[in-house]
Design a protein around this motif. Structure first.
Motif, PDB file in Angstrom:
ATOM      1  N   ASP A  12      46.589 -94.242 -19.530  1.00 30.27           N
ATOM      2  CA  ASP A  12      45.924 -95.306 -20.661  1.00 30.27           C
ATOM      3  C   ASP A  12      47.288 -94.405 -21.860  1.00 30.27           C
ATOM      4  OD1 ASP A  12      44.307 -96.026 -18.902  1.00 30.27           O
ATOM      5  OD2 ASP A  12      42.426 -94.422 -19.887  1.00 30.27           O
ATOM      6  N   ARG A  13      48.580 -93.344 -21.474  1.00 26.85           N
ATOM      7  CA  ARG A  13      48.726 -92.843 -22.974  1.00 26.85           C
ATOM      8  C   ARG A  13      49.958 -93.679 -22.471  1.00 26.85           C
ATOM      9  NH1 ARG A  13      45.335 -88.881 -20.673  1.00 26.85           N
ATOM     10  NH2 ARG A  13      44.807 -87.373 -22.537  1.00 26.85           N
ATOM     11  N   ILE A  14      51.200 -93.736 -21.543  1.00 28.50           N
ATOM     12  CA  ILE A  14      52.076 -94.440 -21.807  1.00 28.50           C
ATOM     13  C   ILE A  14      52.805 -95.724 -22.138  1.00 28.50           C
ATOM     14  CG2 ILE A  14      52.193 -95.774 -19.461  1.00 28.50           C
ATOM     15  CD1 ILE A  14      54.407 -94.067 -19.361  1.00 28.50           C
ATOM     16  N   HIS A  15      51.810 -96.455 -22.385  1.00 30.56           N
ATOM     17  CA  HIS A  15      51.135 -98.537 -23.184  1.00 30.56           C
ATOM     18  C   HIS A  15      50.847 -97.631 -24.882  1.00 30.56           C
ATOM     19  CE1 HIS A  15      53.383 -99.917 -20.095  1.00 30.56           C
ATOM     20  NE2 HIS A  15      52.567 -99.350 -19.161  1.00 30.56           N
ATOM     21  N   ALA A  16      50.687 -96.270 -25.045  1.00 34.31           N
ATOM     22  CA  ALA A  16      49.155 -96.264 -25.962  1.00 34.31           C
ATOM     23  C   ALA A  16      50.407 -96.700 -27.381  1.00 34.31           C
ATOM     24  CB  ALA A  16      49.208 -95.510 -26.266  1.00 34.31           C
ATOM     25  N   GLU A  17      51.591 -96.644 -27.472  1.00 28.51           N
ATOM     26  CA  GLU A  17      51.978 -97.400 -28.393  1.00 28.51           C
ATOM     27  C   GLU A  17      53.815 -98.364 -28.300  1.00 28.51           C
ATOM     28  OE1 GLU A  17      52.483 -95.284 -31.813  1.00 28.51           O
ATOM     29  OE2 GLU A  17      51.105 -93.744 -30.784  1.00 28.51           O
ATOM     30  N   ASP A  18      53.119 -98.814 -28.670  1.00 25.39           N
ATOM     31  CA  ASP A  18      54.091-100.485 -28.568  1.00 25.39           C
ATOM     32  C   ASP A  18      55.729-100.082 -29.225  1.00 25.39           C
ATOM     33  OD1 ASP A  18      51.561-103.254 -29.511  1.00 25.39           O
ATOM     34  OD2 ASP A  18      51.861-101.663 -27.290  1.00 25.39           O
ATOM     35  N   LYS A  19      55.860 -99.028 -29.919  1.00 28.69           N
ATOM     36  CA  LYS A  19      56.605 -98.836 -31.056  1.00 28.69           C
ATOM     37  C   LYS A  19      56.913 -97.097 -30.140  1.00 28.69           C
ATOM     38  CE  LYS A  19      59.564 -98.609 -35.157  1.00 28.69           C
ATOM     39  NZ  LYS A  19      59.339 -98.408 -36.616  1.00 28.69           N
ATOM     40  N   ALA A  20      58.395 -97.290 -30.163  1.00 28.08           N
ATOM     41  CA  ALA A  20      57.939 -95.706 -28.987  1.00 28.08           C
ATOM     42  C   ALA A  20      57.697 -94.754 -30.844  1.00 28.08           C
ATOM     43  CB  ALA A  20      59.628 -95.040 -28.950  1.00 28.08           C
ATOM     44  N   PRO A  21      57.119 -93.271 -30.728  1.00 29.81           N
ATOM     45  CA  PRO A  21      56.704 -92.930 -31.189  1.00 29.81           C
ATOM     46  C   PRO A  21      57.245 -92.114 -31.485  1.00 29.81           C
ATOM     47  CG  PRO A  21      56.186 -91.840 -29.727  1.00 29.81           C
ATOM     48  CD  PRO A  21      56.503 -93.813 -29.057  1.00 29.81           C
ATOM     49  N   GLN A  22      57.955 -91.759 -33.893  1.00 32.02           N
ATOM     50  CA  GLN A  22      58.658 -90.047 -34.443  1.00 32.02           C
ATOM     51  C   GLN A  22      57.550 -89.400 -34.507  1.00 32.02           C
ATOM     52  OE1 GLN A  22      61.299 -90.689 -34.805  1.00 32.02           O
ATOM     53  NE2 GLN A  22      61.760 -90.957 -36.517  1.00 32.02           N
ATOM     54  N   HIS A  23      58.542 -88.330 -33.798  1.00 32.01           N
ATOM     55  CA  HIS A  23      57.724 -86.837 -34.624  1.00 32.01           C
ATOM     56  C   HIS A  23      57.385 -86.499 -35.708  1.00 32.01           C
ATOM     57  CE1 HIS A  23      57.095 -81.982 -33.824  1.00 32.01           C
ATOM     58  NE2 HIS A  23      57.013 -83.000 -32.698  1.00 32.01           N
ATOM     59  N   PRO A  24      56.221 -85.847 -35.960  1.00 32.62           N
ATOM     60  CA  PRO A  24      56.602 -85.766 -37.201  1.00 32.62           C
ATOM     61  C   PRO A  24      57.377 -84.879 -37.990  1.00 32.62           C
ATOM     62  CG  PRO A  24      54.398 -85.286 -36.122  1.00 32.62           C
ATOM     63  CD  PRO A  24      55.304 -85.384 -35.181  1.00 32.62           C
ATOM     64  N   LYS A  25      58.336 -83.968 -37.370  1.00 34.30           N
ATOM     65  CA  LYS A  25      59.196 -83.405 -37.664  1.00 34.30           C
ATOM     66  C   LYS A  25      60.580 -84.260 -38.332  1.00 34.30           C
ATOM     67  CE  LYS A  25      60.133 -78.787 -36.861  1.00 34.30           C
ATOM     68  NZ  LYS A  25      60.202 -77.935 -35.732  1.00 34.30           N
ATOM     69  N   SER A  26      60.709 -84.908 -37.068  1.00 27.84           N
ATOM     70  CA  SER A  26      62.107 -85.451 -37.640  1.00 27.84           C
ATOM     71  C   SER A  26      61.974 -86.460 -38.339  1.00 27.84           C
ATOM     72  CB  SER A  26      62.455 -86.491 -36.243  1.00 27.84           C
ATOM     73  OG  SER A  26      62.725 -85.632 -35.339  1.00 27.84           O
ATOM     74  N   ALA A  27      60.728 -87.329 -38.654  1.00 28.69           N
ATOM     75  CA  ALA A  27      59.701 -88.081 -39.442  1.00 28.69           C
ATOM     76  C   ALA A  27      60.341 -87.630 -40.650  1.00 28.69           C
ATOM     77  CB  ALA A  27      58.387 -88.773 -39.147  1.00 28.69           C
ATOM     78  N   LEU A  28      59.948 -86.419 -41.358  1.00 33.67           N
ATOM     79  CA  LEU A  28      59.371 -85.969 -42.411  1.00 33.67           C
ATOM     80  C   LEU A  28      61.189 -85.483 -42.909  1.00 33.67           C
ATOM     81  CD1 LEU A  28      58.126 -84.269 -44.366  1.00 33.67           C
ATOM     82  CD2 LEU A  28      58.303 -82.156 -43.415  1.00 33.67           C
ATOM     83  N   THR A  74      53.917 -79.110 -36.511  1.00 33.77           N
ATOM     84  CA  THR A  74      54.150 -80.646 -36.221  1.00 33.77           C
ATOM     85  C   THR A  74      52.940 -81.073 -37.084  1.00 33.77           C
ATOM     86  OG1 THR A  74      54.979 -80.127 -33.932  1.00 33.77           O
ATOM     87  CG2 THR A  74      53.780 -82.074 -34.419  1.00 33.77           C
ATOM     88  N   ALA A  75      51.883 -79.436 -37.237  1.00 34.92           N
ATOM     89  CA  ALA A  75      50.518 -80.425 -38.139  1.00 34.92           C
ATOM     90  C   ALA A  75      50.759 -79.758 -39.461  1.00 34.92           C
ATOM     91  CB  ALA A  75      49.389 -79.452 -37.450  1.00 34.92           C
ATOM     92  N   ALA A  76      51.951 -78.573 -39.639  1.00 31.33           N
ATOM     93  CA  ALA A  76      52.091 -79.318 -41.135  1.00 31.33           C
ATOM     94  C   ALA A  76      53.282 -80.555 -41.686  1.00 31.33           C
ATOM     95  CB  ALA A  76      52.819 -78.173 -40.858  1.00 31.33           C
ATOM     96  N   ALA A  77      54.124 -80.688 -41.284  1.00 26.35           N
ATOM     97  CA  ALA A  77      54.918 -81.942 -40.880  1.00 26.35           C
ATOM     98  C   ALA A  77      54.254 -83.150 -40.960  1.00 26.35           C
ATOM     99  CB  ALA A  77      55.893 -81.257 -39.877  1.00 26.35           C
ATOM    100  N   ARG A  78      52.857 -82.933 -40.067  1.00 25.83           N
ATOM    101  CA  ARG A  78      52.079 -84.189 -40.654  1.00 25.83           C
ATOM    102  C   ARG A  78      52.125 -85.077 -41.314  1.00 25.83           C
ATOM    103  NH1 ARG A  78      49.664 -83.521 -36.435  1.00 25.83           N
ATOM    104  NH2 ARG A  78      50.715 -84.819 -35.052  1.00 25.83           N
ATOM    105  N   ALA A  79      51.226 -83.472 -42.013  1.00 32.26           N
ATOM    106  CA  ALA A  79      50.285 -83.545 -43.131  1.00 32.26           C
ATOM    107  C   ALA A  79      51.599 -83.564 -44.399  1.00 32.26           C
ATOM    108  CB  ALA A  79      49.995 -82.058 -43.304  1.00 32.26           C
ATOM    109  N   LEU A  80      52.426 -82.586 -44.980  1.00 32.48           N
ATOM    110  CA  LEU A  80      53.144 -83.032 -45.842  1.00 32.48           C
ATOM    111  C   LEU A  80      54.049 -83.970 -46.416  1.00 32.48           C
ATOM    112  CD1 LEU A  80      54.107 -81.784 -48.296  1.00 32.48           C
ATOM    113  CD2 LEU A  80      56.854 -80.629 -47.021  1.00 32.48           C
ATOM    114  N   LEU A  81      54.121 -84.873 -44.443  1.00 35.66           N
ATOM    115  CA  LEU A  81      54.805 -86.256 -45.017  1.00 35.66           C
ATOM    116  C   LEU A  81      54.091 -87.397 -45.749  1.00 35.66           C
ATOM    117  CD1 LEU A  81      56.736 -88.238 -44.799  1.00 35.66           C
ATOM    118  CD2 LEU A  81      55.934 -88.852 -41.740  1.00 35.66           C
ATOM    119  N   ALA A  82      52.173 -87.357 -44.907  1.00 34.56           N
ATOM    120  CA  ALA A  82      52.016 -88.551 -45.863  1.00 34.56           C
ATOM    121  C   ALA A  82      50.999 -87.821 -47.284  1.00 34.56           C
ATOM    122  CB  ALA A  82      50.078 -87.564 -44.542  1.00 34.56           C
TER     123      ALA A  82
END
Length: 236
Positions: A146-162, A213-221
């Protein structure tokens, strides 16, 4: 105990073991094993981590034949985290079978992502050792289906996204620092601060990586929200 574990493993992992001892070990924290690594899940966790990695890499390679290595790596990293392994462990009822020392159990360590993620990997290590790679592959593909198809697009790690956001907006490179570490050794809590120039935010996690990871996600948002134009107005 052994008979109960054997029955549970048969239901949870698809193969009832003739010898449940490796699975009992996979469920045993060092606080219960009096610090003897050979009697705790640690060695099996080491093996199971590699088994999961091989199976997941093979599966992604098959499922996404047109994706480049970078996208496959993003999918892989999102699927083998300790948090995901802990979720799978909870889903198969591992919490009820984990063996802990009294203090660790009183502290609620059996519910933590760190411990449950390790236990899930140890169980896969035990399954590989007792039933082989095909059995381990079948279990992973069923439990992660149930997880391997959860993202149609390859997910970006929050640290990389930030980091990419900061570069694209000509901002400073994100800087991480540990603000606090608390809790017992078997259930630590980390508080990490991430800063991009003068903008910063802190977050907690059961590991340094999880907190970052949690900090990067929050700061990016926060940064994206700050950069967005007010409602009703468009940037020219």
């Amino acid at each position: 105990m052994a008979d109960d574990v054997a029955a549970w493993v048969g239901e949870a992992l698809g193969v009832r073991p003739d010898d449940p001892a490796p699975f009992v070990r996979a469920l045993t924290h060092s606080s219960h094993a009096a610090g003897q690594a050979g009697d705790s899940y640690e060695r099996l966790e080491f093996l199971g981590d590699r088994v999961l990695g091989l199976i997941m890499a093979e599966w992604l390679w098959e499922l996404f034949p047109d994706e480049p290595e970078g996208n496959l790596s993003k999918r892989f990293n999102a699927l083998v985290t300790g948090t995901v392994c802990a979720e799978v462990a909870r889903g198969i009822g591992a919490v009820a079978h984990v063996r802990l020392g009294k203090q660790a159990r009183d502290d609620g360590a059996q519910h933590g992502d760190n411990l449950l993620g390790d236990v899930m990997e140890a169980l896969l290590g035990a399954l590989y050792r007792t039933a082989g790679l095909d059995a381990a592959r079948a279990a992973v593909r069923r439990l992660w289906a149930d997880r391997i198809h959860a993202e149609d697009k390859a997910p970006q790690h929050p640290k990389s996204a930030l980091q990419e956001w900061a570069a694209a907006n000509r901002r400073a490179v994100p800087a991480y620092s540990i603000v606090d570490r608390s809790g017992p050794g078997h259930a630590p809590r980390f508080t990490v601060r991430v800063a991009v120039g003068k903008d910063e935010i802190s977050a907690e996690g059961a590991s340094k990586q999880e907190a970052e990871t949690a900090a990067a996600r929050a700061l990016l948002a926060t940064l994206i929200a700050q950069a967005a134009p007010p409602r009703g107005r468009r940037r020219r």
